[in-house]
Design a protein around this motif. Sequence first.
Motif, PDB file in Angstrom:
ATOM      1  N   ALA A  13       2.025   0.286   0.585  1.00  0.00           N
ATOM      2  CA  ALA A  13       2.791  -0.801  -0.036  1.00  0.00           C
ATOM      3  C   ALA A  13       2.832  -0.628  -1.556  1.00  0.00           C
ATOM      4  CB  ALA A  13       2.175  -2.146   0.332  1.00  0.00           C
ATOM      5  N   SER A  14       1.675  -0.329  -2.167  1.00  0.00           N
ATOM      6  CA  SER A  14       1.676  -0.213  -3.623  1.00  0.00           C
ATOM      7  C   SER A  14       2.362   1.086  -4.056  1.00  0.00           C
ATOM      8  CB  SER A  14       0.248  -0.304  -4.176  1.00  0.00           C
ATOM      9  OG  SER A  14      -0.536   0.762  -3.713  1.00  0.00           O
ATOM     10  N   GLY A  15       2.233   2.133  -3.250  1.00  0.00           N
ATOM     11  CA  GLY A  15       2.928   3.393  -3.565  1.00  0.00           C
ATOM     12  C   GLY A  15       4.436   3.212  -3.558  1.00  0.00           C
ATOM     13  N   ILE A  16       4.928   2.427  -2.595  1.00  0.00           N
ATOM     14  CA  ILE A  16       6.368   2.176  -2.508  1.00  0.00           C
ATOM     15  C   ILE A  16       6.832   1.378  -3.720  1.00  0.00           C
ATOM     16  CG2 ILE A  16       8.149   0.915  -1.240  1.00  0.00           C
ATOM     17  CD1 ILE A  16       6.645   1.700   1.349  1.00  0.00           C
ATOM     18  N   SER A  17       6.084   0.331  -4.087  1.00  0.00           N
ATOM     19  CA  SER A  17       6.558  -0.462  -5.227  1.00  0.00           C
ATOM     20  C   SER A  17       6.479   0.335  -6.529  1.00  0.00           C
ATOM     21  CB  SER A  17       5.854  -1.812  -5.342  1.00  0.00           C
ATOM     22  OG  SER A  17       4.582  -1.789  -4.823  1.00  0.00           O
ATOM     23  N   ARG A  18       5.453   1.193  -6.651  1.00  0.00           N
ATOM     24  CA  ARG A  18       5.382   2.031  -7.854  1.00  0.00           C
ATOM     25  C   ARG A  18       6.566   2.988  -7.922  1.00  0.00           C
ATOM     26  NH1 ARG A  18      -0.167   2.561  -7.484  1.00  0.00           N
ATOM     27  NH2 ARG A  18       0.053   4.492  -6.339  1.00  0.00           N
ATOM     28  N   ALA A  19       6.884   3.624  -6.783  1.00  0.00           N
ATOM     29  CA  ALA A  19       7.986   4.584  -6.757  1.00  0.00           C
ATOM     30  C   ALA A  19       9.311   3.892  -7.048  1.00  0.00           C
ATOM     31  CB  ALA A  19       8.035   5.288  -5.399  1.00  0.00           C
TER      32      ALA A  19
END
Length: 144
Positions: free
Chosen positions: A88-94
Amino acid sequence: MTAETKTAPAKAETPCTCSKYADATTGETTGCTKTTRRDFAPGHDAKLKGFLIRAGAAGHLVALAGAPDEPVQASEAASRFGFARHVASGISRAQAKQEQATADADTVRAKVGRWERTGHVEGDTFTYTDRSGAARTTTKFTLL
Ligand SMILES: [Zn+2]
């Protein structure tokens, strides 16, 4: 006790869990062909994590092999794994990175009156920040 129950049969190797997911838009998979007695071949939980982040960041749904007609959000596909929060956090960062890249690409220099300003053009409107930091829009500008 019979012979069959004395020794537990070795658990059969099954396909690595990371191979069971496909990008519902591109059909892309992790390309994994490993089998394992656990859920993942060594290191392949990270492989699936990266795969789900890429799919999610691209806005693509992910389908479980065997259920291609029921694609889900990448973050939802990750929810059954320990690394769900990382996905989830990887997606929002990307996604934030992509938005920033898009914003940077849209930045233009234009002359407004006698001043050069940096801003964004949308249609025939130039939006920029003036010297006092206030956001301004104008339709009278010349791109530099
Ligand atoms: Zn794998």
